[in-house]
Design an enzyme around this catalytic site. Structure first.
Site, PDB file in Angstrom:
ATOM      1  N   SER A 293       0.488  -6.959   2.066  1.00 10.48           N
ATOM      2  CA  SER A 293      -0.690  -5.797   1.521  1.00 10.48           C
ATOM      3  C   SER A 293      -0.183  -4.607   0.947  1.00 10.48           C
ATOM      4  O   SER A 293       0.892  -4.280   1.383  1.00 10.48           O
ATOM      5  CB  SER A 293      -1.460  -5.727   2.641  1.00 10.48           C
ATOM      6  OG  SER A 293      -0.934  -4.643   3.437  1.00 10.48           O
ATOM      7  N   ASP A 294      -0.656  -4.012   0.116  1.00  8.55           N
ATOM      8  CA  ASP A 294      -0.356  -2.707  -0.033  1.00  8.55           C
ATOM      9  C   ASP A 294      -0.393  -1.895   1.177  1.00  8.55           C
ATOM     10  O   ASP A 294      -1.373  -2.349   2.036  1.00  8.55           O
ATOM     11  CB  ASP A 294      -0.989  -2.074  -1.354  1.00  8.55           C
ATOM     12  CG  ASP A 294      -0.386  -0.656  -1.710  1.00  8.55           C
ATOM     13  OD1 ASP A 294       0.544  -0.285  -1.369  1.00  8.55           O
ATOM     14  OD2 ASP A 294      -0.783  -0.300  -3.002  1.00  8.55           O
ATOM     15  N   TRP A 295       0.101  -0.800   1.273  1.00  7.16           N
ATOM     16  CA  TRP A 295       0.155   0.005   2.543  1.00  7.16           C
ATOM     17  C   TRP A 295      -1.301   0.408   3.042  1.00  7.16           C
ATOM     18  O   TRP A 295      -1.722   1.453   2.468  1.00  7.16           O
ATOM     19  CB  TRP A 295       1.287   0.928   2.502  1.00  7.16           C
ATOM     20  CG  TRP A 295       2.585   0.699   2.990  1.00  7.16           C
ATOM     21  CD1 TRP A 295       3.510   1.272   3.640  1.00  7.16           C
ATOM     22  CD2 TRP A 295       3.341  -0.298   2.566  1.00  7.16           C
ATOM     23  NE1 TRP A 295       4.559   0.677   3.851  1.00  7.16           N
ATOM     24  CE2 TRP A 295       4.644  -0.404   2.981  1.00  7.16           C
ATOM     25  CE3 TRP A 295       2.958  -1.486   1.816  1.00  7.16           C
ATOM     26  CZ2 TRP A 295       5.626  -1.287   3.006  1.00  7.16           C
ATOM     27  CZ3 TRP A 295       3.953  -2.413   1.584  1.00  7.16           C
ATOM     28  CH2 TRP A 295       5.299  -2.465   2.245  1.00  7.16           C
ATOM     29  N   GLY A 296      -1.628  -0.203   4.009  1.00  4.74           N
ATOM     30  CA  GLY A 296      -3.201   0.070   4.321  1.00  4.74           C
ATOM     31  C   GLY A 296      -4.302  -0.404   3.953  1.00  4.74           C
ATOM     32  O   GLY A 296      -5.471  -0.143   3.778  1.00  4.74           O
ATOM     33  N   ALA A 297      -4.102  -1.532   2.980  1.00  7.02           N
ATOM     34  CA  ALA A 297      -5.008  -1.981   1.923  1.00  7.02           C
ATOM     35  C   ALA A 297      -5.800  -3.050   2.896  1.00  7.02           C
ATOM     36  O   ALA A 297      -6.861  -3.592   2.374  1.00  7.02           O
ATOM     37  CB  ALA A 297      -4.383  -2.897   0.753  1.00  7.02           C
TER      38      ALA A 297
END
Ligand code: BGC
Length: 736
Positions: free
Chosen positions: A225-229
């Site tokens: 995932s993108d960071w925190g997505a």
């Protein structure tokens, strides 16, 4: 995997810290390290320490290459493959297993805050450069992670915005680079984006991750995932995302609950971990490098910088051959160059060249004025710049976007140069007509106010560590500029296709983008632009002649184009021959032309070079929503060959008749006109046996016309049923 207790498995579905995943005392081998790219590897001193995330001073040195905009402006696949390889080597040196890049989203508006980190407005150029880069990185047995999958073209509200898009636009434009890079370069990792797609977060979209990525494209690597997505981890895991970053995850208890309640099964968890186990196994054999030659790498960054610079204007003032010329160097960026855009692509350069110092080494008479600092200037700074301009033969004015405006996480508020810089420029131009503008920015600018008053304009993008000598070499003619624009420079933001809606806060509509993005828009609508896509000047005069189109004999290509290039000048030059394809098929929406091939060729001074470009079958493809794949439709195609999208020197028509006929899946509810278009024999049959159909009947459903045929001609049921059966059999056969 079988030996791991379930809690341990749950732990492995997310990172440990920011840059680190798959760490377990129960697993053999070391854990997986990731680091940002794509302009150089961004390694923290203590890779595992989450607290270090924002502490840039803790970064380890690495070669900082020109930014993605600049890399793509080289139009040089081999060079960029080599960049990827070098970054891959630096990853090995720091024991980084996967580089979090390249970003292969498209530039949808010049205002995109992260445009500097993306290659182009065009999907073909993006995928070609990205493919080369990924192959280079992975040739070192280090993974590349293509990002941000998908449709993440604006920074504003990137964690929330919902992109509405139709299938064709998605596949032909925004997913195309992902599709091609996965097919041709097999990246080890894909990063899912923050935004939503048709109402569902990309990181939990079964349509995007399962149906398209896994099933249709057969992707077997890791999805991170993108960071925190991640918003709903259980959904994400079930739908094809493997690693939730960064860690430790806030969702562990949710996963446990889901397993207990049976909404997530252990089998699904195992399936989700499988690609990560494969990656974990893969990295164990990557050898760490003990030594690295940063200096050699820096020299390669310089060659990229040389080829990336685009000469936008030149009335002959460049190159400056006389090194006794009194040069006025104006602008803080000459001493504090803009080397990269802000955000996760930040790298601590091993070596940072300074343009001012590099000019000092060549020119004896240099005067300098700071003129501004970021967005600010003062009367005193302007007066100093004017004094320098007064005393100089030629002024080199360094300007561009500032740190505050070009960065991840926000879009640019406008396309203009900072007002303070323009104030300096306007004051100087009144007393010195010999101004050369040197730009540093990641995406197109509105240059209306500087263009009429400059003798030359150099677009240098963000050139990274090598932002010094490369500029000097272009200015003095030691290097002949060969960069070409990877995006259109419109006159002003109001001319851009998405001006009224970019950026949007909640919902953004991409549905017309097949013809409403970049040169597709400007060329189809015949709008004047400042600098077209593919444009760039050279110090040499190169002519195109003898452009020949030859039908190809191999299976892969359809036609092959031969071009003779003649360099009339006494300087060696690169020329980038560009090939666009346009289609004219009734009712099929297409832009006037699309880039489908290019070749960068070296032409020695006073000599000729012949280049042959094979136009492959893929160049004629369209995404067919009915078949859910790319197909070649029968029809007439036009091939355009030239120097850029507005300098076409030859066109040639190609008729394709042996492929697929374009039409929707026609049923009896469709207007009779569709029979006329795609099954003319049935249409003629009806007209001959019934009567010529009137204009207003053309849009009536087929069944209705058949009914009136039956009624008015007194046809009995059996005959009508048989006729309908025959037509249907035909439709069914070609609807498949
Ligand atoms: C960016 C990614 C980056 C990640 C880790 C995110 O905010 O969108 O491109 O790889 O942070 O730094």
């Amino acid at each position: 995997m079988g030996k791991l207790p379930i809690d341990e498995k749950i732990k492995l579905t997310s990172g440990q810290g920011n840059w680190h995943l798959f760490e377990s005392a129960l697993l053999e081998g070391r854990s997986i390290n990731v680091a940002d790219g794509p302009h150089g590897v961004r390694v923290y001193g203590k890779a595992v320490d989450a607290g270090n995330f924002l502490n840039q001073s803790n970064l380890m040195p690495a070669t900082l290459f020109p930014s993605a905009s600049a890399m793509a402006s080289t139009w040089n696949k081999e060079l960029i493959e080599n960049v990827g390889k070098i970054i891959g080597r630096e990853c090995r040196y720091y024991q980084i297993d996967v580089l979090l890049g390249p970003g292969i989203n498209l530039k949808r508006s010049p205002l995109g805050g992260r445009n500097f980190e993306y290659y182009s407005e065009d999907p073909y150029l993006t995928s070609t450069i990205a493919e080369a880069f990924v192959k280079g990185v992975q040739s070192e047995h280090v993974g590349a992670c293509i990002k941000h999958f998908g449709l993440n073209e604006q920074e504003t509200m990137r964690r929330f915005v919902d992109v509405k898009v139709d299938e064709r636009t998605m596949h032909e434009m925004y997913l195309y680079p992902f599709y091609k890079v996965i097919k041709n370069a097999q990246p080890w990792m894909v990063m899912s984006s923050y935004n939503r797609l048709n109402g569902v977060y990309a990181s939990e979209s079964s349509y995007l991750l399962k149906d398209i990525l896994r099933k249709r494209w057969g992707y077997q690597g890791v999805v991170v995932s993108d960071w925190g997505a991640v918003q709903d981890k259980v959904k994400s895991l079930k739908n094809g995302m493997n690693i939730d970053m960064p860690g430790p995850s806030a969702f562990e208890s949710k996963v446990k609950d889901a397993l207990q309640q049976g909404t997530l099964t252990e089998r699904e968890l195992d399936e989700s971990l499988k690609p990560v186990f494969d990656l974990h196994k893969r990295i164990q054999t990557t050898q760490k490098l003990k030594d690295i030659n940063f200096e050699k790498h820096h020299q390669r960054a310089k060659s990229v910088a040389e080829e990336a610079i685009v000469l936008l204007e030149n009335d002959g003032v460049l190159p400056i051959k006389n090194h006794q010329t009194k040069l006025g160097i104006v602008g803080d960026f000459a001493k504090h160059p803009r080397i990269n855009g802000g955000g996760s692509a930040t790298v601590r350069p091993y070596k940072q060249e300074i343009p001012y110092d590099a000019f000092k080494e060549v020119f004896d008479n240099i005067d300098y004025a700071q003129a501004y600092q970021e967005e600010e200037t003062t009367d005193a700074l302007i007066a100093e710049a004017v004094d320098v301009a007064k005393a100089s033969d030629i002024v080199l004015f360094f300007t561009g976007t500032t740190k505050a405006t070009e960065t991840e996480g926000q879009d640019r508020p406008h396309m203009m140069l900072p007002v303070s810089h323009l104030n300096v420029f306007n004051a100087m131009r009144k007393i010195n007509k010999n101004i050369v503008v040197i730009l540093s920015n990641g995406s197109a600018l509105d240059l209306r106010s500087v263009r009429p008053h400059s003798r030359a304009i150099l677009e240098t993008w963000f050139l990274g560590g090598a932002a010094g000598k490369a500029i000097v070499d272009v200015v003095i003619g030691a290097v002949n500029p060969s960069g070409r624009l990877q995006e259109t420079f419109p006159y002003m933001v109001e001319h851009t296709p998405h001006y009224p809606t970019f950026p949007s806060l909640e919902t953004v509509d991409y549905s017309q983008d097949l013809i409403m993005n970049g040169y597709r828009f400007y060329d189809t609508h015949r709008y004047e632009v400042l600098y077209p896509f593919g444009y760039g000047l050279s110090y040499a005069t190169i002519d195109y002649s003898d452009i020949r189109f030859v039908n190809a004999s191999d299976n892969q290509s359809i036609i092959s184009v031969e071009v003779t290039l003649e360099n009339h000048s006494d300087i060696d030059a690169y020329e980038t021959v560009q090939l666009y394809v346009g289609k004219n098929i009734e009712y099929l929406i297409k832009p006037e032309k699309e880039l489908k091939a290019f070749e960068k060729v070296f032409v020695r001074a006073k000599s000729k070079a012949i280049v042959t470009i094979k136009v492959e079958r893929e160049a004629f493809e369209t995404y067919d929503t009915r078949r859910q794949q790319f197909v070649v439709y029968n029809g007439c195609y036009t091939i355009h060959v030239g120097r850029h999208s507005r300098a076409i020197y030859a066109t040639h028509s190609v008729d394709i008749t042996d492929k697929v006929t374009f039409h929707p899946a026609i049923t009896f509810d469709y207007p009779i006109k569709f029979l006329k278009l795609y099954y003319p024999h049935w249409y003629e049959y009806i007209e001959t046996h019934y009567r010529p159909l009137r204009w207003h009947e053309q849009e009536a459903p087929i069944w209705r016309i058949l009914n009136s045929y039956q009624r008015h001609k007194g046809i009995d049921d059996v005959i009508l049923k048989q006729l309908m059966k025959d037509i249907k059999a035909d439709l069914d056969a070609s609807n498949k």
